[in-house]
Structure formats: C-alpha cells, structure tokens
Design an enzyme around this catalytic site. Sequence first.
Site, mmCIF file in Angstrom:
data_model
loop_
_atom_site.group_PDB
_atom_site.id
_atom_site.type_symbol
_atom_site.label_atom_id
_atom_site.label_comp_id
_atom_site.label_asym_id
_atom_site.label_seq_id
_atom_site.Cartn_x
_atom_site.Cartn_y
_atom_site.Cartn_z
ATOM 1 N N TRP A 153 0.834 -1.213 0.000
ATOM 2 C CA TRP A 153 0.000 0.000 0.000
ATOM 3 C C TRP A 153 0.864 1.257 0.000
ATOM 4 O O TRP A 153 0.390 2.346 -0.296
ATOM 5 C CB TRP A 153 -0.975 0.005 1.196
ATOM 6 N N ASP A 154 2.154 1.079 0.272
ATOM 7 C CA ASP A 154 3.093 2.194 0.263
ATOM 8 C C ASP A 154 2.965 2.995 -1.036
ATOM 9 O O ASP A 154 3.103 4.217 -1.047
ATOM 10 C CB ASP A 154 4.536 1.688 0.338
ATOM 11 N N GLU B 291 0.631 -1.997 13.074
ATOM 12 C CA GLU B 291 0.708 -3.464 13.098
ATOM 13 C C GLU B 291 1.054 -3.995 14.486
ATOM 14 O O GLU B 291 1.210 -5.201 14.668
ATOM 15 C CB GLU B 291 1.743 -3.939 12.065
ATOM 16 N N LYS C 12 2.876 1.647 16.229
ATOM 17 C CA LYS C 12 4.025 1.535 15.327
ATOM 18 C C LYS C 12 4.120 2.738 14.394
ATOM 19 O O LYS C 12 5.194 3.265 14.134
ATOM 20 C CB LYS C 12 3.888 0.253 14.515
ATOM 21 N N GLN C 13 2.997 3.142 13.838
ATOM 22 C CA GLN C 13 3.009 4.220 12.837
ATOM 23 C C GLN C 13 1.637 4.872 12.835
ATOM 24 O O GLN C 13 0.706 4.340 13.427
ATOM 25 C CB GLN C 13 3.348 3.652 11.463
HETATM 26 C C1 BGC Z 1 4.782 -1.150 7.592
HETATM 27 C C2 BGC Z 1 3.735 -1.236 6.499
HETATM 28 C C3 BGC Z 1 4.438 -1.172 5.153
HETATM 29 C C4 BGC Z 1 5.547 -2.212 5.038
HETATM 30 C C5 BGC Z 1 6.355 -2.067 3.772
HETATM 31 C C6 BGC Z 1 5.808 -2.253 7.380
HETATM 32 O O1 BGC Z 1 6.788 -2.166 8.368
HETATM 33 O O2 BGC Z 1 4.166 -1.312 8.853
HETATM 34 O O3 BGC Z 1 2.820 -0.167 6.629
HETATM 35 O O4 BGC Z 1 3.496 -1.379 4.148
HETATM 36 O O5 BGC Z 1 6.430 -2.087 6.122
HETATM 37 O O6 BGC Z 1 6.994 -0.830 3.719
#
Ligand code: BGC
Length: 753
Positions: free
Chosen positions: A337-338, A468, A581-582
Amino acid sequence: MNKISESIFSLGNGRMGQRANFEETYSGETLPGNYVAGVYYPDKTRVGWWKNGYPEYFAKVLNAANWIGIDIKINNEVLDLNNCQVSDFRRVLNMQEGYLLRTFTATLPSGKQVKVAAQRFCSIVDDEAGAIRYSFTPLNFTGEVTVTNFIDGDIKNQDSNYDEKFWDEVQKEVNLNTAYLTLRTKKTAFEVCTGMHFEIQQNGKALTVEPTLIEQDKFVAGTVKVVVAENQETTIYKYAANVSSENYPKEELLTACKKVIAKVTAKGFAQLLAEQAEAWAAKWEESDIMIEGDPAAQQAIRFNIFQLNQTYTGEDARLNIGPKGFTGEKYGGTTYWDTEAYCVPFYLATADQQVTRNLLIYRYKHLQKAIENAEKLGFKNGAALYPMVTINGEECHNEWEITFEEIHRNAAIAFAIYNYIRYTGDAAYLNDYGLEVLVGIARFWAQRVNWSEAKQQYVMLGVTGPNEYENNVNNNWYTSTMAMWCLEYALEALECVKNQAVDKYRVILTKTNFEKAEEKAQWQHILENMYLPADNEKGIFLQQDGYLDKEQILVNDLLPEDRPINQKWSWDRILRSPFIKQADVLQGFYFLEDRFDLETLRRNFDYYEPRTVHESSLSPCVHAILAAKLGDGERAYQFYLRTARLDLDDYNNDTEDGCHITSMAGTWMSVVEGFGGMRVRNDKLTFNPFLPVKWSSFSFKVNFRGALLKVKINKQGVQIFNQSDSALIVLVYNKPYEVNGQSEILAAHEYVA
Ligand code: BGC
C-alpha cells in the site's frame, strides 16, 4: 559497512537496477544484487503453522545475472580489496548525472600497487542497458594483467525459502569480446537474456584482443591478457544489456539483446554518459528540491528524490515500486500500500501525470485477481480485496494478521484514484478504469461489515490497522472511516460517470452486474449506521474498541534500552502495550483532512503521537505534515529529520538490507506538503508554507496540469515562478494569486508557528 554502502550507492533505471557491488572479485562482506523489474519467482511459502487461505508462495523479484563482473589478475595475483591494503578509497554517487564512480589505490600482498577508477550506470535512455568504464594504472610495476569480463548467472537469492536456486540456463553464446547468457526462471518461466560487449584501450587506442572464451554452467566470460607498463592507464569498456520475455517473444530474445548491445556499443561510453546526464537533468528540472543553509538536509532530500526516480519511471504499467526498490532483496521487490499512500503524491507532483496513471492502471489490471482473492476468503458478487503484498495481483503475504486483516490497503487504492483525479483533473479516468475498481472495493467493505444487534449499528471486526502492533482488533477507526469514505466515493463516482459518459456507465453496470437500486441503498444504509469508536470526554477517535483499557504509558516513559520495542520486547508484550508503530488514527487525518477541524486534529495528535514509537519509516512523514498544519514548525522539522537521512546515516541499523525507498517519498511529502503546506483544493494548488529555522531557504518544483512551478520559500516570503507559458491561479495562505506564464509572484509570510 560495505553492505550499507552497497545499498546507498545502488543504481537503477526503472527497468533494472543493482547494488553497488564491486566489479572485481571481492571476498569480504557483500550482498550481490542485480534485479530485472517484473521478473519474479513464486517461492513456496514457508510458515510454521499453516492457515487456510494463506497464499502458496511469496513472489520475489529475483536476484538476476551479475553483468558488472570484471576480474583482474596482476601477474596471477587476484585483485581483491579484501586482501589488499587500500588507500584513497572513494565512492561517488553522482546524482546530478546518474552514475557511480569508485576510485582507489590498492597494494596487493606482493607489494604491487595499482590505481583503479570504475564508473558505471544503468542508462535511463536505453533502459535495457548499462555501461562500465574500468581503468587501472600500475603505480610501481610493469607486467601482465589478466582481465576477465564475465556474466555470472549462477545466482541465488539470499532470502530463498528453501535454499533453492531460481534460474535455469537456456542458452549461451560467446564470441570474441561479446557474450550472451539466457536464463529461465523456474516455475514462472520468465526468460532474461543478458549480453555484454567489451573493449580494452591503452593510450586512447583500442587494443586488438583475442580473448580466451569461457563457457561454464550459467556463466560466460572472455579473458584477455594485456601488458601494462608503470603509470600507463588501461581502460576496459563494458556494455551490458538485460532483455526479458516480458517485452519480447522468447525466441527473439537473443536477437533483441544483440540489437541493444550493438546500439549501445555504437554509441560508446561517452555518448551514453552524456545522454544519461541530459536525461537526469530533465528529471531534476521537474523534481529537484533545493535547501540553502543545511548541506546535510540538501544531500538527503536529493538522495531521496534520486532513488525514487531510479526505482520507478512510469513507462510500464506492469511495474511498480518495491519498498526497497532495486537496492536489496527484502520485501521481495513487491508492491505494498506504500505505493498508493506514500509514493503517489511524489510522482503526481514531479512527473508527467501518465506516470501516476500507470501506477493506477497496474491495480486496474489486477482487479480480477483482487476479486478472486476476496472469493478465496468467502466474499462474493465482485467484491475485491487487493493484496497486501503482490507482484502479479495475487496475494503473497502470509502472516494471518496482515494477509487477512490488514485490509485498509483496499482503501488506499481507492484513495489514490481520488488523489490522482483531484490533482490532475482527469475525471475521465473514472469512466475508463476507476469506477470498476471502486465498485469492487466498495462491495468488499459492504460485505466486510456486519450488523451488530447489540449496537444497532454496523461494525467491522477482526482487523489490523496501519499500526501493526495491534492485531485482530474490532472497529479500528482508521479502517472503518476509510471504508465509509470508499462507499461514499464509489457512490459519487457512479453519479459522475453517469453524467459524463452514460454509455460507459451502462457498460460498467452490465460488466459488474451492478444492482443499482439495491446495492446503492445498502451502501447508503451502512454509511448512515456505521459505528466509529470515539471517546467523547477526551474528544478523540479511538484507535479501536478497548484502546483506553490499555495501560496508558507514553513513549517518554520507555527506557532507552527498551527501544526499538520490536527488537527488545516479546510480541505479546507489544500487542498488550499502548504503543503505536506508525500513524493510524492520524493517517486518517492525513487522508481526509478537510473533514476535521484543527482542534479535533490537535486533540487526536496530542493524544496519539506521544504513544507512537515510529518504528515504521512511513510514520514520521505523516506526523511532520500534521504538525506543520498545527502550526508546530519545529516539531514538523524534527519528524522530517527522522526519515530524511534514514539510509544515509543508517538510523535503523538496517540499510545493509537495502534502502527504504517508499519512505523516501514520505520525506518528499514532509517538505512539500509539510513545510510547503501544498494541497490541491477545488482544482487549484494552495500553499501554506513556513521556513524551518535552520534553513535560509528551500524551493521545490511542482508539475500541475501542464504548468511547471518553482516554489521558493525564504526569509522574505514565498516566491512562485511559473516556468510554463500559460497563467495559473494559485493560493498562498488562502489568498488567490494569478501567476502569468514565465513570471513570478511574491507573497509575505503568514504562517503562524
Ligand atoms: C509497515 C507497512 C508497510 C511495510 C512495507 C511495514 O513495516 O508497517 O505499513 O506497508 O512495512 O513498507
């Protein structure tokens, strides 16, 4: 250390790329890496505990044939920097012109000294080709040097699940100073023909050479012995090409490769390099950011832009942007999804709109697979669930909490369509591609919610949000909010296509078996009755049900030795903790910002940010943009610093695996959307900029609907120069300005920080 540099100095041209491995033998620490976009292998899934619905494989972009190899033996002594005394070692990544230069002086165990300069690039003009100029000069001897130019296809992915090799040989051909090697991937049967041609010059003249030809399993080479005199430079020119069966019929691959080799050899190194510099100048003209007063920040942002432009050029709608681009194996070179959430804004503003359009069409082409993916999980009637990780449209992630639950990715794909149309004004995209995707996505959400008798509302159970560090939660605010947004947007898009192209509208209704009245009414009912968790007392949205039951400790309460928690704590401890986490709730504020007032944003920001550990590189940029919006320029700048030099300074201790390409787009967003406050509203660009205190000025380029603008912010104010010929109205601090073609406007600072 070398592996970190190999990542940072990586080269790419959208079609192929490579880590900055040495041309000559190196017996020290190295992660060899050569990649050809779109060529992948379905590596059989390896998990401890199989769960029904897991994909059978993880698709990996393969480590492909190494075409840079030039082995050097000096009187039978191998030049291997791991065994030499090395001085004046320098690697230069020339981002302006798009090449890598490595120079050093090596003293071999015998005492012989040689000076080497190796320059190479992956051409963005002839994107199936690369070229190397490798010069060596004996400093204290005269003797014989054996040069072996080779292509090595006996390559393995370091992350191979079962320690298998993924390539088989198809054919090879070696002839004088030219060689070709065709390899086929196991299972997927992609074929790639790699070719090379080399020339050796002394005193500016080509040597007539009679190479000894070497053909081994998956390996071709030509070896030449040259007599070298002290202080005399010998230069090897090596031209290489990778052509793949993605672009040619297999039986024509060898011929196609020969054509590319003939073409680039005829051009020669100097012309190829000049064309490369010119093509890069054009890219910089559209995408550069200049920062005055802070060289480290300047280098960082250009590095980010350079890597993004090396990774994706937007010419081929079958390709996409892996989180590590061509800089390493991690994440398998696959699409996340990035792309939609982080990379789309960068390419929208810095390249022709076709580039982003191709990113959208990539997903359009995968719609059927997304429908099949949803069917495997029990959804029906054309509901589409796009994969969390994919290369060909099929899901290949296999951790249940992400594969099955991190479904918010579906919303990012819909949002990218909206974002593209908002930016470009190309609403016709909906007629041709967008609407079908939106209907599939909306259907998924409509089936994914369920009616709660207890609440008398719809709920969404068992999801993982962008954070996550929480799994299987109920009613993640971000996911549910974005799902509702998707339903609304799909309804709007249906109306839009009906009004602008009624024939296409009818075709889409038939193609999708859309039950107009029924489905629309159902979506509407969900929209009116969806449960979105909030805490009214605190005035915040709840990340998910029960979030407030967690022990309410803050990141500031963590001891330094506890961080990063994903390396220090057990997984269950992370899951039970309040740490995020984000951006999760705040990601929703980023996407849907116009729906919330500043005070609501402030309350949510002040609540969630102190609980966020930013352990994804995608996190700080969203926070930088929101902090800037809240008038906190200093914090915005601090967040920016966390990603800008992430790889250059190896903050996370993981750059050796490759660079964080998708988060580089986030760094760009921090500058342009954060410090520059750029948005598109009602078909117009708007700016609400501030100047970080450490900088004396910064400027960025923006492509907007055919116009190229240079926006410069310095201590005096905001200057916008329109480099195109037609006039454009922009808003600065909400005031409209007409910027005529080839002219500029100036506005005084009004940002309150
Ligand atoms: C992030 C995801 C991301 C993935 C790839 C993960 O660590 O939590 O949001 O899509 O890394 O960059």
